[in-house]
Design a protein around this motif. Sequence first.
Motif, PDB file in Angstrom:
ATOM      1  N   ALA A 160       0.761  -0.266  -0.068  1.00  0.00           N
ATOM      2  CA  ALA A 160       0.813   0.899  -0.974  1.00  0.00           C
ATOM      3  C   ALA A 160       0.542   0.267  -2.340  1.00  0.00           C
ATOM      4  O   ALA A 160       0.000   0.815  -3.223  1.00  0.00           O
ATOM      5  CB  ALA A 160       2.247   1.587  -0.961  1.00  0.00           C
ATOM      6  N   HIS A 161       0.833  -0.887  -2.657  1.00  0.00           N
ATOM      7  CA  HIS A 161       0.738  -1.434  -3.907  1.00  0.00           C
ATOM      8  C   HIS A 161      -1.007  -1.790  -4.133  1.00  0.00           C
ATOM      9  O   HIS A 161      -1.515  -1.740  -5.184  1.00  0.00           O
ATOM     10  CB  HIS A 161       1.723  -2.793  -4.201  1.00  0.00           C
ATOM     11  N   ARG A 162      -1.445  -2.360  -2.968  1.00  0.00           N
ATOM     12  CA  ARG A 162      -2.810  -2.722  -2.983  1.00  0.00           C
ATOM     13  C   ARG A 162      -3.621  -1.567  -3.320  1.00  0.00           C
ATOM     14  O   ARG A 162      -4.744  -1.376  -3.947  1.00  0.00           O
ATOM     15  CB  ARG A 162      -3.154  -3.339  -1.837  1.00  0.00           C
ATOM     16  N   ARG A 163      -3.362  -0.413  -2.858  1.00  0.00           N
ATOM     17  CA  ARG A 163      -3.778   0.972  -2.904  1.00  0.00           C
ATOM     18  C   ARG A 163      -3.704   1.396  -4.422  1.00  0.00           C
ATOM     19  O   ARG A 163      -4.662   2.066  -4.855  1.00  0.00           O
ATOM     20  CB  ARG A 163      -3.396   2.152  -2.058  1.00  0.00           C
ATOM     21  N   ARG A 164      -2.628   1.356  -5.206  1.00  0.00           N
ATOM     22  CA  ARG A 164      -2.284   1.662  -6.425  1.00  0.00           C
ATOM     23  C   ARG A 164      -3.046   0.851  -7.400  1.00  0.00           C
ATOM     24  O   ARG A 164      -3.186   1.238  -8.467  1.00  0.00           O
ATOM     25  CB  ARG A 164      -0.907   1.888  -6.594  1.00  0.00           C
ATOM     26  N   THR A 165      -3.464  -0.365  -7.157  1.00  0.00           N
ATOM     27  CA  THR A 165      -3.839  -1.343  -8.171  1.00  0.00           C
ATOM     28  C   THR A 165      -5.355  -1.183  -8.029  1.00  0.00           C
ATOM     29  O   THR A 165      -6.325  -1.201  -7.228  1.00  0.00           O
ATOM     30  CB  THR A 165      -3.541  -2.657  -7.469  1.00  0.00           C
ATOM     31  N   PRO A 166      -6.020  -1.002  -9.354  1.00  0.00           N
ATOM     32  CA  PRO A 166      -7.456  -0.657  -9.444  1.00  0.00           C
ATOM     33  C   PRO A 166      -8.181  -2.045  -9.251  1.00  0.00           C
ATOM     34  O   PRO A 166      -7.616  -2.928  -9.820  1.00  0.00           O
ATOM     35  CB  PRO A 166      -7.481  -0.027 -10.803  1.00  0.00           C
ATOM     36  N   PRO A 218       8.240  -0.608 -11.573  1.00  0.00           N
ATOM     37  CA  PRO A 218       7.776  -0.459 -10.111  1.00  0.00           C
ATOM     38  C   PRO A 218       8.223  -1.744  -9.399  1.00  0.00           C
ATOM     39  O   PRO A 218       9.001  -1.654  -8.285  1.00  0.00           O
ATOM     40  CB  PRO A 218       6.383  -0.204 -10.211  1.00  0.00           C
ATOM     41  N   ARG A 219       8.314  -2.948 -10.146  1.00  0.00           N
ATOM     42  CA  ARG A 219       8.582  -4.093  -9.549  1.00  0.00           C
ATOM     43  C   ARG A 219      10.121  -4.042  -9.303  1.00  0.00           C
ATOM     44  O   ARG A 219      10.591  -4.679  -8.026  1.00  0.00           O
ATOM     45  CB  ARG A 219       8.245  -5.355 -10.383  1.00  0.00           C
TER      46      ARG A 219
END
Length: 420
Positions: free
Chosen positions: A392-398, A219-220
């Motif tokens: 979007a990255h913050r929402r995917r990161t638990p 992803p990065r």
Amino acid sequence: MRWWSVANFVSNAGTWMQLTVQNLLVLQITGSAAATGLSLSVQAAPGLLMGVAGGAVVDRWPRKLTAAVSQALLGLVAFTTAFLVATDRLNLGALMALAAVTGLIATVDGPACALLGNDLVRTEDVPSAIGVGSLVHNAGRLAGAGLAGLTVAFLGTASAYAANGLSFLFVTAVIPFLRPVREQTRPEPAGEPTGEPAGRAGDTRMTVREGLAFFARRPRLVGLAVISGVSAVFGRNYGLTLAVLVTGPLAGGAGAFGTVSTVLAVGGIVGAVLGARLRRPSVRLVGVLAAAGGLLQVAAGLSPSLAVLLVLVLPMAVVESVSDTAGTTVLQTDPPPHLRGRVLGVWGSIRTVWSLAGPPALGLLMEVAGARGALVLGGLLIAAVVAAGHFAHRRRTPAPVPVPTTPAALAARPALGTAA
């Protein structure tokens, strides 16, 4: 590394000498601006179609040998072009063929030379090496553009191509004396018996797929491609947008745009020096810098005068250069060593797409919104894409699970192996 930097400076100066006169040569031969664009597209096409395969070659063969052979071949193409120009035998067909051959060799030469430079320093110094490479590139660009006019004026157009050929031979002569800090290990491809030649078509296709799969699963790297692509299309074509802004709404001339271009080059050098000090760059840093550059671009589009534009252009160039250095470091250090050539090949193909799509898309935007509107809308779009990616990255990161540390909390936890 010092010798490699000197060699790259000479090579970049020679390349920019040739590029400075190349478009004028195409116009002189054909009298068609469309032919000029076609020659650039023909040279870029191999990067789109064969970039990943070129990266696979870099992963399979010794890096020093690959870089030396590709540099020598590019020198041969430059000398051939110089001979045809000097003898007045260069026609459109030969020009297109030479452009295609140059683009094909570049699919191997680009990743080979980039990774060879990284091999000359310790792992923790790779960001600095990439920053030095960016500095050398910008310095070579300034020197080459300046020398091109003198060389052509006194020795003719063919001399620029001959000088570029000599610069490639200089790099080829330096490469055998380089001593990498560490030798790259290249394991045998899966399914290939030891001792069999590593060049069969089936195995090459397998390695190409490995590079594509690795890139798509990271992803990065995908995020880096999105940020870089949007920035390249809507934020990096300053030769087009600022030229129209300076000569149009700001009522400047060619001299004023030359001043703007000089400031951009100086900012690129300053940014390269700052980028060389990065130790652990990240995609997040690239995104922050891209968003900052987009907002500066918005301000530049609203500039009321040339003086205000010049004040904004310098930080724009600095931010762009640091962002490029950070992104290149992530790209060249994130994959495992045996996949880096293929990952750079994938990147080369992606970069070719946006380099071909960018100018037409930006030109259409300027037709609709004007130079100011293109700069403002492009800058806002870059900032918006970066912000959307961040959320979007913050929402995917638990969220991290708190671990109890007090005696009472530890006593309340179920014993290992019992049902909770």
